[in-house]
Structures are given as structure tokens and as C-alpha cells.
Design a protein around this motif. Structure first.
Motif, PDB file in Angstrom:
ATOM      1  N   LEU A  91      47.375  53.712  31.758  1.00 50.10           N
ATOM      2  CA  LEU A  91      47.380  54.708  32.816  1.00 50.10           C
ATOM      3  C   LEU A  91      48.339  55.837  32.434  1.00 50.10           C
ATOM      4  N   PRO A  92      48.195  57.015  33.034  1.00 50.20           N
ATOM      5  CA  PRO A  92      49.137  58.102  32.746  1.00 50.20           C
ATOM      6  C   PRO A  92      50.583  57.652  32.958  1.00 50.20           C
ATOM      7  N   PHE A  93      51.426  58.062  32.067  1.00 48.34           N
ATOM      8  CA  PHE A  93      52.812  57.582  31.985  1.00 48.34           C
ATOM      9  C   PHE A  93      53.764  58.769  32.131  1.00 48.34           C
ATOM     10  N   ASP A  94      54.802  58.583  32.910  1.00 48.33           N
ATOM     11  CA  ASP A  94      55.810  59.631  33.088  1.00 48.33           C
ATOM     12  C   ASP A  94      56.832  59.547  31.965  1.00 48.33           C
ATOM     13  N   GLY A  95      56.753  60.493  31.040  1.00 45.26           N
ATOM     14  CA  GLY A  95      57.644  60.481  29.893  1.00 45.26           C
ATOM     15  C   GLY A  95      59.111  60.633  30.235  1.00 45.26           C
ATOM     16  N   ARG A  96      59.420  61.101  31.446  1.00 45.29           N
ATOM     17  CA  ARG A  96      60.833  61.223  31.827  1.00 45.29           C
ATOM     18  C   ARG A  96      61.537  59.878  31.798  1.00 45.29           C
ATOM     19  N   ARG A  97      60.781  58.812  31.961  1.00 41.93           N
ATOM     20  CA  ARG A  97      61.394  57.479  31.966  1.00 41.93           C
ATOM     21  C   ARG A  97      62.028  57.153  30.622  1.00 41.93           C
ATOM     22  N   LEU A  98      61.635  57.874  29.592  1.00 42.61           N
ATOM     23  CA  LEU A  98      62.200  57.639  28.261  1.00 42.61           C
ATOM     24  C   LEU A  98      63.503  58.391  28.042  1.00 42.61           C
ATOM     25  N   GLY A  99      63.828  59.315  28.927  1.00 44.87           N
ATOM     26  CA  GLY A  99      65.039  60.109  28.722  1.00 44.87           C
ATOM     27  C   GLY A  99      64.954  60.901  27.435  1.00 44.87           C
ATOM     28  N   ALA A 100      66.047  60.895  26.685  1.00 48.04           N
ATOM     29  CA  ALA A 100      66.109  61.657  25.438  1.00 48.04           C
ATOM     30  C   ALA A 100      65.142  61.138  24.382  1.00 48.04           C
ATOM     31  N   ASP A 101      64.721  59.884  24.514  1.00 49.53           N
ATOM     32  CA  ASP A 101      63.806  59.319  23.519  1.00 49.53           C
ATOM     33  C   ASP A 101      62.428  59.987  23.551  1.00 49.53           C
ATOM     34  N   LEU A 102      62.098  60.664  24.646  1.00 46.65           N
ATOM     35  CA  LEU A 102      60.822  61.364  24.700  1.00 46.65           C
ATOM     36  C   LEU A 102      60.753  62.444  23.629  1.00 46.65           C
ATOM     37  N   ASP A 103      61.876  63.047  23.329  1.00 47.36           N
ATOM     38  CA  ASP A 103      61.891  64.139  22.349  1.00 47.36           C
ATOM     39  C   ASP A 103      61.612  63.664  20.933  1.00 47.36           C
ATOM     40  N   THR A 104      61.805  62.368  20.680  1.00 54.85           N
ATOM     41  CA  THR A 104      61.562  61.849  19.330  1.00 54.85           C
ATOM     42  C   THR A 104      60.296  60.992  19.256  1.00 54.85           C
ATOM     43  N   MET A 105      59.494  60.978  20.332  1.00 52.96           N
ATOM     44  CA  MET A 105      58.183  60.331  20.238  1.00 52.96           C
ATOM     45  C   MET A 105      57.293  61.177  19.342  1.00 52.96           C
ATOM     46  N   HIS A 106      56.491  60.506  18.498  1.00 54.18           N
ATOM     47  CA  HIS A 106      55.635  61.244  17.576  1.00 54.18           C
ATOM     48  C   HIS A 106      54.690  62.136  18.364  1.00 54.18           C
ATOM     49  N   PRO A 107      54.653  63.423  18.087  1.00 49.43           N
ATOM     50  CA  PRO A 107      53.749  64.317  18.823  1.00 49.43           C
ATOM     51  C   PRO A 107      52.299  64.029  18.476  1.00 49.43           C
ATOM     52  N   PRO A 108      51.359  64.374  19.374  1.00 52.33           N
ATOM     53  CA  PRO A 108      49.941  64.166  19.097  1.00 52.33           C
ATOM     54  C   PRO A 108      49.480  65.048  17.952  1.00 52.33           C
ATOM     55  N   TYR A 109      48.380  64.646  17.320  1.00 52.31           N
ATOM     56  CA  TYR A 109      47.906  65.436  16.185  1.00 52.31           C
ATOM     57  C   TYR A 109      47.289  66.749  16.635  1.00 52.31           C
ATOM     58  N   SER A 110      46.884  66.818  17.907  1.00 52.59           N
ATOM     59  CA  SER A 110      46.351  68.065  18.460  1.00 52.59           C
ATOM     60  C   SER A 110      46.724  68.110  19.925  1.00 52.59           C
ATOM     61  N   ASP A 111      47.343  69.206  20.357  1.00 49.62           N
ATOM     62  CA  ASP A 111      47.772  69.311  21.749  1.00 49.62           C
ATOM     63  C   ASP A 111      47.743  70.773  22.168  1.00 49.62           C
ATOM     64  N   SER A 112      46.655  71.157  22.838  1.00 51.54           N
ATOM     65  CA  SER A 112      46.522  72.545  23.270  1.00 51.54           C
ATOM     66  C   SER A 112      46.537  72.687  24.784  1.00 51.54           C
ATOM     67  N   ALA A 113      46.640  71.574  25.501  1.00 48.93           N
ATOM     68  CA  ALA A 113      46.585  71.620  26.957  1.00 48.93           C
ATOM     69  C   ALA A 113      47.944  72.014  27.534  1.00 48.93           C
ATOM     70  N   PRO A 114      47.947  72.655  28.706  1.00 45.92           N
ATOM     71  CA  PRO A 114      49.215  72.960  29.393  1.00 45.92           C
ATOM     72  C   PRO A 114      49.934  71.678  29.777  1.00 45.92           C
ATOM     73  N   PRO A 115      51.244  71.741  30.036  1.00 51.24           N
ATOM     74  CA  PRO A 115      52.006  70.546  30.425  1.00 51.24           C
ATOM     75  C   PRO A 115      51.392  69.857  31.641  1.00 51.24           C
ATOM     76  N   ASN A 116      51.319  68.549  31.564  1.00 55.23           N
ATOM     77  CA  ASN A 116      50.837  67.671  32.638  1.00 55.23           C
ATOM     78  C   ASN A 116      49.335  67.753  32.900  1.00 55.23           C
ATOM     79  N   VAL A 117      48.612  68.597  32.157  1.00 58.25           N
ATOM     80  CA  VAL A 117      47.152  68.611  32.279  1.00 58.25           C
ATOM     81  C   VAL A 117      46.614  67.623  31.252  1.00 58.25           C
ATOM     82  N   VAL A 118      46.411  66.400  31.691  1.00 54.61           N
ATOM     83  CA  VAL A 118      46.063  65.318  30.783  1.00 54.61           C
ATOM     84  C   VAL A 118      44.785  64.630  31.257  1.00 54.61           C
ATOM     85  N   ALA A 119      44.005  64.160  30.297  1.00 54.90           N
ATOM     86  CA  ALA A 119      42.761  63.453  30.596  1.00 54.90           C
ATOM     87  C   ALA A 119      42.829  62.041  30.046  1.00 54.90           C
ATOM     88  N   LYS A 120      42.382  61.099  30.836  1.00 54.91           N
ATOM     89  CA  LYS A 120      42.234  59.729  30.346  1.00 54.91           C
ATOM     90  C   LYS A 120      40.978  59.632  29.490  1.00 54.91           C
TER      91      LYS A 120
END
Length: 571
Positions: A144-173
Motif C-alpha cells: 500500500l502507499p507508504f509515508d516516507g516521512r516515517r523513515l526520517g533522514a533515511d528517506l534521503d538515502t533510499m535508492h531513487p526510482p529509475y524514472s520519476d516524472s510525477a509531481p510529489p505525492n501523485v502516485v499510482a499503485k
């Protein structure tokens, strides 16, 4: 919990060292730590999550608790018949049985020890639903959609997606993506867009940072890793496996130009991906044309774990294969084509201007056809590489293409690079892409006849339930077929890309690394794309890479736990 600092030159002693922070690595580390073993994850990249965080995040594990609750069509014995029928004799049946018999247990353990929330992807069929035991309604779960804020600073070091052109929080399952590709052709497209919009507004108001797909899966596993007290050491590369009396007892690591030996009392788990970004290994084990520019795997997947194990005499299998998929080599990076090649009013042709496959095939099978050969496993000379996806104006107006909505302007850079070509007529298009005009014209005319009758007599496109998943359900008489008649016409280059390489270290049912004679390399384990696949040359369904990674990472850690217990008892 994620770090990359400290004195790398200082030796370290733990119970378990896990190399790699993708799904397999986190599964192994979480399992080992929860059973009381001091565990550390080392990660070569500056990011954690590996290719898993860049993936669709699907999990194909038949018989799991989510499916039992939400997907009554799933049956474990049917799944066993199915998997054995499509894999054939290429994999030890005991590994297949173990995967199926222990899969639900492994996933439940991870869900109990990490905030992992999954749901069934309704009607995303197995990739071979007509095979014995295949399931048209599917066995795939997604996070299910996950709130990355729960990771704190670790969100910044999660591997980014290979393609990401959508605006923030506009996500599709995953369950929504298929409808987005249809644009306004079905009410389900606008409905999916509305859900995404409402989700984005709610996330904005509550200051969430939503993640879906593999990012959601790995974010949830990371929370479990942190709760279990497992450090994740970034920028820390494996350079050598350390042995003593024939047993692997640790690793040599390198960080910031410093080298050190870290000792593992009970086991080392290699879960550091395949070798998709190692051009030399790809040339050695795979066939031309091949390259490391067409993969969507994590850039640091250069086969380090496999190479280190080979030095100890490990056996490897399936090194010539990969988790293939027809890919568009866009200037900004490869685009792994799912819906684009399955929609009506499109075909794929080779340099002879001829179709050579059912364009809607499961992606591994589609690339096998691109390489060609007699055995159906892509062992040919690349006779259909490169290929071209051909479609017309109605296709372009109706459907989303590589994140560009129908009727939306296609980037000029795509045309400037030559990856995409546009022409007023089929004849002109053939000339511009260098295929015989008479062949392409005849191919399109023949295909248009199939579109009218709804029956593809050449390659049976649209006969499998899977073919229709990314088809257009409003298109009659066949959701997968439609005539190519309205100019301008488009051609897009297609190459044999992949999600990662498939070959790796041979392992037993406990994930223990094996030599060519079948003997165990004591203390060494492998899982995920570092190990040889339980799927063999095929691909059971969405999530059939991550599913085995989670299961065999778990089983490897259980075996290490048993070793630790017996060692303590002996002392």
C-alpha cells in the motif's frame, strides 16, 4: 541506522554479515536479527534498497495470508503444478517445492516483524495463465502507499526510482497503472486519476511524502530493520570473502579508500544483486548485442558477490539469462515497456519490417523472441535486435506513452536522438527507419486484417488472458488488436533491456552456496539476483523476482540461526 561514516579500517566482528540492502538482504538481516544474531548490512552504493526499491514492488508468493483473505482462487497445489510446468527440468524440484511450501511462512514473518502492508493486485494474471495451474486472476500482492516521512533522514538515502516524472505525492499503485495507460478510453482511467488526486491532496494536507511500488516495500522493510537494530553501512564495498579451514568467516570491505576485514561468526549472505552493470561479465556470459546501458537495475550491481564466490569455487547457473523486457532507450535513460507494446494499433517489427512475435508476451519471453533461436530461450544471434514499435495517430491520441498522456507533446529530444521517428505514411516511415518498404507495408496490411477479425493468425496476440491486462477493454473485437491506419505514424526503437541479470550462485534449499560437485561452501549463502533463480528461464508472474528474494533470504538466515544454536550447544 543508515550510516557510511566511521573508521572503515577498523576490524569488526558480528554474527552475520549481509552484503546488499535490497529485498533479499533485508529479509535475511531482519530474520537473523530477530532471532538474536548481531547482524550488519553492507551496501556498496550511497543509497539503500537496491534494484528492489526501483521496482514495481510486486510480490509473487502463492498461498500467503493476504491471498488467502483476498484472492480465493489461489491454491498452493495449483501453484506447484503451474511453476513446475513453466520452469521445466532446469531447476531442482526441491527448490521449487521449498519456495512454495515455505513462502507463506517467510512473508508472514516479515509482515509480523516489519510494518509491511500488502494487498492483492486483482486480475493481474500469472504470466502464463493458460498453463496447468495458472491463475487468470493472479497471485500478486503489492504494498500500500507508504509515508516516507516515517523513515526520517533515511528517506534521503533510499535508492531513487529509475524514472520519476510525477509531481510529489501523485502516485499510482500497480492496480491503477493499467487504467492510467488507457487515458479516457474507460471510466476506470478517470477514476484512477481521481483516486490519485484525492490521495495527493490528503498527503499534502497531512504533510506526507508518499511512496509506492518498490519504494514502499523497501521503506516498510527498513522500518523493521531499524527496529531490529541492524546497522546499514553505505558506501561499503565487498572486495573479498575471507575463509578459514574451508569456511567463509568474513569479508574484506573497502570504504573511503580504506580496507578492513569484518568477521562473521556464523555466516555471510550475498544479496548484492546481479552483474547487469558489468560490461565485461555481460560480454563473457551473455550474447550480443548486449550492453549495460539498457538495464534498469541499480547502477552499483556489478557482480561483486558472484565474482567473490567464483574465486572460492562456487558453481553458477543461468548466467546467459536476465529478467528481460523490451526497452526503449530514451535519451534520459531506458524505459521498460509494459503497456506500450500491448495496446491496440501497434506492432513490433524487426529490421526486415516483419513481425516476429506476439507483442503482448510476458516481457522475458518477448526478449527471448528478440534474440531468436530454436529453443525459445533467446539463445539465437539477436536476429530481431533492434526492433521497432510501430503505431498510429489514434494510438498516440488515446493512450499514455512512457508517462506522456494521450495527445500530450512528445519530447523533442526523443526525435532528435533517433529513438523515435514520425512520418506521414507507412512508406515514409519504413524509409526513415531503414526497413524494406514493401515488407513493412505488407506487414501492416496483414495485421490490420487480423485487427478486423479479432484473430491474430500469425502469433495469437490477444488469446491469452495476460495479453488483455494492458490491452484496451473498450476495443472490439479484441482488446489487444487494432488497425494501424491513421497518420502520422510513429516508430520507436526497442532493445533487449532488463530489470537485472538472472544468473548467479547455485544454492540449495537453505540458500547455502554450492560448488560444482554439489558440496556446500560452509558459511556462505546467496539470495536474490546474486543466486541462480528458482524461476529458471521463465517468469511466473508480477513479483516473481522479489518473492524468491524474500523467501530465500529468510531461509538463509534461519539456517545461519540453526548453525549459531548448534555451535553454542557444542560449546
Amino acid at each position: 541506522m543508515v550510516s557510511g561514516s566511521g573508521d572503515a579500517g577498523v576490524d569488526r566482528v558480528v554474527d552475520v554479515i549481509v552484503v546488499g540492502s535490497g529485498a533479499a538482504g533485508m529479509s535475511a538481516a531482519l530474520t537473523a536479527a530477530t532471532h538474536g544474531l548481531a547482524t550488519v548490512i553492507i551496501e556498496k552504493s550511497s543509497y539503500w534498497g537496491g534494484s528492489s526499491s526501483r521496482s514495481g514492488g510486486g510480490v509473487w508468493i502463492p498461498g500467503n495470508s493476504v491471498l488467502r483473505e483476498q484472492a480465493p482462487g489461489d491454491d498452493l497445489e495449483d501453484a506447484r503444478r503451474y511453476l513446475k510446468s513453466i520452469v521445466g527440468p532446469h531447476v531442482d524440484p526441491a527448490r521449487i517445492d521449498t519456495y512454495l511450501d515455505r513462502g507463506s511462512e517467510a512473508l508472514q514473518f516479515l509482515m509480523d516483524n516489519a510494518p509491511l502492508r500488502l494487498e492483492w493486485v486483482r486480475d493481474y494474471s500469472d504470466y502464463y495463465p493458460e498453463a496447468p495451474g495458472g491463475l487468470a486472476t493472479g497471485r500478486t500482492c503489492e504494498p500500500l502507499p507508504f509515508d516516507g516521512r516515517r523513515l526520517g533522514a533515511d528517506l534521503d538515502t533510499m535508492h531513487p526510482p529509475y524514472s520519476d516524472s510525477a509531481p510529489p505525492n501523485v502516485v499510482a499503485k500497480q492496480s491503477e497503472y493499467r487504467w492510467l495507460s488507457l487515458g479516457l478510453r474507460s471510466w476506470r482511467g478517470p477514476a484512477a486519476m481521481a483516486r490519485m488526486g484525492a490521495r495527493a491532496v490528503a498527503a499534502f494536507l497531512t504533510r506526507k511524502r508518499l511512496r509506492v511500488f518498490g519504494a514502499a516495500l523497501m521503506g516498510e522493510l527498513m522500518l523493521g530493520i531499524r527496529e531490529a537494530g541492524v546497522p546499514v553501512e553505505l558506501d561499503t564495498a565487498l572486495t573479498e570473502l575471507i575463509t578459514e579451514n574451508g569456511r567463509v568467516i568474513g569479508v574484506r570491505i573497502e570504504r573511503d579508500g580504506q580496507s578492513a576485514v569484518w568477521h562473521a561468526r556464523h555466516g555471510v549472505v550475498l544479496a548484492c544483486g546481479g552483474f547487469e552493470h558489468n560490461a565485461e561479465m555481460r560480454r563473457k556470459y551473455q550474447r550480443e548485442p548486449i550492453g549495460s546501458d539498457w538495464t534498469t537495475g541499480a547502477p552499483t550491481n556489478t557482480g561483486d558477490g558472484i565474482a567473490a564466490a567464483l574465486k572460492l569455487g562456487a558453481a553458477v547457473s543461468f548466467m546467459d539469462d536476465a529478467w528481460w523486457g523490451p526497452t526503449i532507450p530514451l535519451p534520459e535513460g531506458p524505459w521498460f515497456a509494459l503497456a506500450e507494446r500491448s495496446l491496440p494499433r501497434s506492432i513490433i517489427v524487426n529490421e526486415r519490417g516483419e513481425r516476429f512475435m506476439n507483442e503482448s508476451l510476458p516481457y522475458v519471453e518477448a526478449v527471448h523472441r528478440m534474440y531468436g533461436g530454436e529453443h525459445g530461450q533467446g539463445d539465437g544471434p539477436g536476429e530481431n535486435v533492434p526492433a521497432w514499435l510501430i503505431f498510429d495517430k489514434k494510438y498516440r491520441n488515446r493512450y499514455m506513452f512512457a508517462t506522456v498522456p494521450g495527445r500530450g507533446p512528445l519530447p523533442k529530444a526523443w526525435f532528435d536522438s533517433g529513438v523515435m521517428v514520425r512520418a506521414k505514411s507507412i512508406d515514409e516511415l519504413a524509409t526513415r527507419i531503414g526497413v524494406p518498404t514493401e515488407h513493412l507495408t505488407a506487414t501492416v496490411e496483414r495485421f490490420n486484417g487480423f485487427a478486423e477479425t479479432g484473430v491474430d493468425s500469425d502469433f495469437q496476440r490477444g488469446e491469452s488472458v495476460y495479453d488483455h491486462y494492458y490491452g484496451d477493454i473498450t476495443n472490439k473485437p479484441n482488446p489487444s488488436l487494432g488497425p494501424i491506419v491513421k497518420g502520422p505514424f510513429y516508430a520507436v526503437q526497442m532493445v533487449p533491456g532488463d530489470l537485472g541479470t538472472k544468473g548467479g550462485i547455485d544454492t540449495d534449499t537453505a540458500g547455502r552456496a554450492l560448488r560444482a560437485d554439489g558440496s556446500v561452501i560452509a558459511g556462505l549463502y546467496a539470495a536474490g539476483n546474486t543466486s541462480a533463480p528458482v524461476m529458471g528461464h521463465t517468469y511466473a508472474g508480477p513479483g516473481a523476482t522479489i518473492g524468491p528474494a524474500l523467501v530465500f533470504g529468510y531461509l538463509a538466515a534461519l539456517d545461519i540461526t540453526e548453525h549459531a544454536r548448534t555451535t553454542a550447544t557444542a560449546i
